[in-house]
Design a protein around this motif. Structure first.
Motif, short mmCIF file in Angstrom:
data_model
loop_
_atom_site.label_atom_id
_atom_site.label_comp_id
_atom_site.label_asym_id
_atom_site.label_seq_id
_atom_site.Cartn_x
_atom_site.Cartn_y
_atom_site.Cartn_z
N TYR A 1 -10.59 -23.03 10.80
CA TYR A 1 -11.91 -22.40 10.91
C TYR A 1 -11.80 -21.22 11.88
O TYR A 1 -12.26 -21.27 13.01
N PRO A 2 -11.18 -20.11 11.42
CA PRO A 2 -10.89 -18.98 12.31
C PRO A 2 -12.00 -17.94 12.37
O PRO A 2 -11.79 -16.82 12.85
N PHE A 3 -13.17 -18.26 11.89
CA PHE A 3 -14.21 -17.26 11.64
C PHE A 3 -14.96 -16.86 12.92
O PHE A 3 -15.24 -17.69 13.78
N ALA A 4 -15.31 -15.59 12.98
CA ALA A 4 -16.09 -15.08 14.11
C ALA A 4 -17.49 -15.67 14.09
O ALA A 4 -18.04 -15.97 13.02
N GLU A 5 -18.07 -15.80 15.27
CA GLU A 5 -19.42 -16.35 15.39
C GLU A 5 -20.47 -15.25 15.21
O GLU A 5 -20.30 -14.13 15.67
N HIS A 6 -21.55 -15.61 14.54
CA HIS A 6 -22.71 -14.72 14.41
C HIS A 6 -23.95 -15.58 14.60
O HIS A 6 -23.99 -16.74 14.19
N TYR A 7 -24.99 -14.99 15.20
CA TYR A 7 -26.21 -15.75 15.47
C TYR A 7 -27.45 -14.93 15.14
O TYR A 7 -27.44 -13.70 15.24
#
Length: 308
Positions: A18-24
């Motif tokens: 799960y290498p995905f960048a965080e977004h909020y």
């Protein structure tokens, strides 16, 4: 004021695959704290692939989170799609109201409506399963101009007018009253494959203690199972739109899910956009994203390639 908590970041530091960048995105006005500032409740989402491409919205269900789609996201992004996989409120890296009573079908609808409005998503292809379907199908029906295609795997939009498997009632009772609610073991019970220890730890990561699990326990009781359920009218109205839905509607159910079995045929018989498509039965249990991620992702890519 809505009371919520945020899973500590260290819970997610060693996730496998799960290498995905965080977004909020903020989905709630929040509450005032002692400093006088407002703390907004936020939803986390994965956003991979070209940002100017049409979005593929992958919606998870109970009791998983966007980690469920980790093996599908790169495949669809590599095909040129913008893949967005949110964590529903109460799940994953999203904030979590601590009271089961804070969750309703309608509140989840409002949170997701805020999500697609704030991201200004259009020409969406919905990919959904389990509660991702209960929320996603209604979201598409209530925003038909924003959606261009739908892919459903092991999901449905119930109105309370249909019969419900006895297994569901047992599951509902367990979720509400069992003192033991092991997230990873619940997911593992719905797969053909054996989840590795690292995968199980990843599914447990958002829920370090019982106070983080209110959202996971709430979902089963929110499924409409009677004609007078609070969500019945809205879901019936959504079906009136789906009865006229002439945009692509693909089913990719698995061969081993006793809860949703037959739902694919039910929808294909009633939704015009399903006609003439390459509907598939994939190998797997309830969580077909674990058992057949490549085939599931390929079905999405093939549909979009054929209908672009």
């Amino acid at each position: 004021m809505l009371k919520f908590i945020r899973t500590p970041e260290e819970q997610f530091q060693k996730l496998i695959g799960y290498p995905f960048a965080e977004h909020y995105v903020d989905v709630d006005m929040g509450e005032e704290v002692s400093s006088g500032a407002s703390v907004a409740m936020r939803m986390h989402y994965v956003d991979e692939g070209p940002k100017d491409a049409d979005p593929v919205l992958m919606m998870h269900g109970e009791p998983s989170w966007s980690y469920l789609y980790r093996n599908m996201i790169p495949i669809c992004a590599a095909a040129g799609h913008r893949v967005i996989a949110p964590d529903l409120v109460g799940f994953g890296k999203s904030d979590k109201p601590t009271d089961v009573a804070s969750y309703s079908y309608q509140s989840h609808m409002e949170w997701m409506q805020t999500f697609i409005d704030k991201l200004n998503l259009n020409n969406i292809t919905l990919v959904c399963q389990d509660w991702g379907s209960l929320i996603g199908l209604r979201l598409a029906a209530e925003n038909p101009d924003r959606f261009k295609a739908i892919v459903v795997g092991n999901g449905m939009l119930p109105t309370g007018d249909q019969s419900v498997p006895l297994a569901f009632y047992a599951w509902k009772t367990f979720a509400l009253y069992s003192p033991w609610f092991p997230i990873s073991k619940i997911v593992a019970s719905g797969t053909f494959k054996k989840l590795s220890k690292a995968e199980q730890q990843a599914y447990d990561a958002p829920f370090p203690s019982k106070e983080y699990k209110a959202g996971t326990r709430a979902f089963p009781k929110l499924v409409p199972v009677t004609p007078d359920d609070p969500a019945t009218v809205a879901n019936r109205n959504a079906w009136e739109t789906l009865y006229r839905w002439d945009k692509p509607f693909l089913t990719t159910f698995s061969n081993g899910d006793p809860i949703t079995r037959g739902g694919d045929e039910y929808m294909r018989e009633r939704i015009p956009g399903s006609q003439g498509l390459n509907h598939q039965t994939l190998r797997g249990g309830h969580f077909l994203q674990e058992d057949s991620p490549q085939a599931f992702a390929k079905a999405v890519n093939d549909l979009l390639a054929a209908t672009s």
